[in-house]
Design an enzyme around this catalytic site. Structure first.
Site, PDB file in Angstrom:
ATOM      1  N   PHE A 116      48.714  54.693  15.981  1.00  0.00           N
ATOM      2  CA  PHE A 116      47.675  54.359  17.232  1.00  0.00           C
ATOM      3  C   PHE A 116      47.102  53.079  16.844  1.00  0.00           C
ATOM      4  O   PHE A 116      46.370  52.768  15.785  1.00  0.00           O
ATOM      5  CB  PHE A 116      46.474  55.412  16.962  1.00  0.00           C
ATOM      6  CG  PHE A 116      45.315  55.109  18.047  1.00  0.00           C
ATOM      7  CD1 PHE A 116      45.209  55.699  19.107  1.00  0.00           C
ATOM      8  CD2 PHE A 116      44.212  54.287  17.798  1.00  0.00           C
ATOM      9  CE1 PHE A 116      44.431  55.427  20.000  1.00  0.00           C
ATOM     10  CE2 PHE A 116      43.017  53.887  18.387  1.00  0.00           C
ATOM     11  CZ  PHE A 116      43.297  54.609  19.795  1.00  0.00           C
ATOM     12  N   LYS A 150      37.094  46.439  13.588  1.00  0.00           N
ATOM     13  CA  LYS A 150      36.085  47.302  13.297  1.00  0.00           C
ATOM     14  C   LYS A 150      35.189  47.051  12.266  1.00  0.00           C
ATOM     15  O   LYS A 150      34.381  46.342  12.641  1.00  0.00           O
ATOM     16  CB  LYS A 150      37.016  48.915  12.735  1.00  0.00           C
ATOM     17  CG  LYS A 150      37.611  49.497  14.018  1.00  0.00           C
ATOM     18  CD  LYS A 150      38.115  50.932  13.748  1.00  0.00           C
ATOM     19  CE  LYS A 150      38.772  51.641  14.748  1.00  0.00           C
ATOM     20  NZ  LYS A 150      38.053  51.467  15.947  1.00  0.00           N
ATOM     21  N   ASP A 176      48.739  46.621  10.709  1.00  0.00           N
ATOM     22  CA  ASP A 176      47.393  46.733  11.335  1.00  0.00           C
ATOM     23  C   ASP A 176      46.378  47.397  10.561  1.00  0.00           C
ATOM     24  O   ASP A 176      46.496  48.795  10.182  1.00  0.00           O
ATOM     25  CB  ASP A 176      47.792  47.615  12.684  1.00  0.00           C
ATOM     26  CG  ASP A 176      46.556  48.309  13.380  1.00  0.00           C
ATOM     27  OD1 ASP A 176      45.451  48.063  12.825  1.00  0.00           O
ATOM     28  OD2 ASP A 176      46.794  48.817  14.459  1.00  0.00           O
TER      29      ASP A 176
END
Length: 404
Positions: free
Chosen positions: A144, A258, A229
């Site tokens: 994801f 984030k 990531d």
């Protein structure tokens, strides 16, 4: 109105006027502080999701709020048409935190992944010498990395892909954790291997021991960029600044987001060497809001907080407590698997006790907020500022829901 009617009215209004691209739990949050949120009816909930790690430092963290307030009185946006006085400090400090040389700031995680893809391709053509239009990037199944058109082009999730084609070419998908498949997929035209050191949305999947060092060795041997990531796994969540550190791995490129914005503003970045990020020239990539003064001010405070090591230590200590308690649920048969690292866990619920969604809803009724994924899994990732007592209370609610 009684409590349920008020909550239902808020949700009904949202459903009437917003696209139904999410299926949130039926709670309407009005305020939040630390690890706790309060809904429109005054009911308190323990946040054990932390905005998918965006809220690592908790809701309303005073250091971050004060940094934002101070910058709001000065300047919030210049665009990149002009310099501003927070930009150089942000880039320098973030590069140093990562042990890298250069930073390319964006806003959202998906933007950062898109930036990493463009960077790797540009580097492949300009530095490695891959023939034009032939660059390949190897990714992992069940990944994801966002939901842009390019990113879903290398997703294996039918919900993310269906009805959004045609898809962007140039990617090859191999099973996560399978080094043999990865080795076979890398060719002379491969410019990067893009991986999550721990797959978050997939259910907090930790790769086999030794996998990440082997990926690092392979990519170095084949002159391929290793792109990590760390949007969900990075910035303290696993007990280290970066999840890669658990296996002594330093990638060629970090993709961050984030928690970099502290749950206050969206901030993301690609961080790498001068050789890699130096391939860009003016006009080839950019963002009006990327690296804006407000974002830089907040992110600088995040970086300063991470440098103390306090939050990484909390994630380590509380993470041991979390996984010890979850391990007992596995031993008793109430859950079938527990995965994760630090203050982060994916918990597979035994079918006899309900689906991940059903358990999440039952926990909500008891004042704990988590989120399900892939049917059977509940993700647990509270803010790193959660107290031992609150963590224990939240886990006690999970035991109660499961009848353990």
């Amino acid at each position: 109105m009684d409590a349920s009617e008020t909550t239902e009215a808020f949700i009904a209004s949202a459903d009437a006027h917003s696209a139904h691209n999410y299926h949130p739990l039926p709670v309407v949050v009005a305020t939040a502080d630390g690890a706790w949120m309060t809904d429109v009816e005054g009911r308190r909930f323990l946040d054990m999701l932390a905005g998918y790690s965006a809220l690592n430092f908790g809701h309303g963290n005073r250091r971050l709020i004060e940094a934002a307030k101070a910058q709001l009185d000065r300047v919030t946006l210049t665009s990149r048409a002009f310099h501003h006085d927070r930009f150089a400090d942000f880039c320098r400090e973030l590069a140093a935190l990562c042990g890298m040389e250069m930073v390319l700031p964006m806003n959202t995680g998906a933007e950062a992944v898109e930036t990493a893809v463009k960077t790797a391709r540009k580097w492949g053509y300009r530095v490695k010498g891959v023939p034009a239009e032939m660059a390949k990037i190897v990714v992992a199944g069940n990944n994801f990395h966002g939901r842009t058109t390019t990113v879903i082009s290398f997703s294996t999730d039918p919900e993310a892909r269906a009805d959004f084609g045609p898809y962007t070419p140039g990617f090859e998908i191999v099973p996560y954790g399978d080094l043999t498949a990865l080795r076979s997929a890398v060719t002379e035209n491969t410019v990067a291997v893009l991986l999550e050191p721990i797959q978050g949305e997939a259910g907090v999947l930790v790769p086999p021991a030794g996998y990440l060092p082997s990926v690092r060795e392979l990519t170095r041997e084949r002159n391929v960029l290793f792109v990590a990531d760390e949007i969900q796994s990075g910035l303290g969540r696993t007990g280290r600044t970066f999840a890669c550190e658990h296996e002594g791995v330093v990638p060629d490129m970090y993709v961050l987001g984030k928690a970099l914005g502290g749950g206050v503003v969206p901030v993301s970045a690609v961080v790498s060497s001068a050789e890699v990020l130096g391939v860009f020239r003016p006009g080839e990539h950019g963002s009006t809001f990327g690296g804006n003064p407000l974002a830089c001010a907040v992110a600088l405070e995040v970086i300063a907080m991470l440098r103390s090591g306090e939050y990484q230590e909390r994630a380590t200590v509380l993470g041991e407590r979390l996984h010890r308690e979850l391990g007992l649920l596995k031993d008793s048969g109430h859950v079938t698997a527990v995965r994760g690292r630090g203050l982060w866990a994916g918990v597979d619920i035994a079918p006899a006790y309900g689906t991940g969604r059903e358990i999440s809803e039952k926990l909500m009724e008891r004042g704990v907020l988590v989120k399900d994924t892939h049917g059977v899994t509940v993700r647990i990732a509270p803010p790193l500022v959660i107290t031992e007592e609150d963590l224990d209370w939240g886990l006690a609610q999970l035991r109660a829901v499961l009848g353990a």
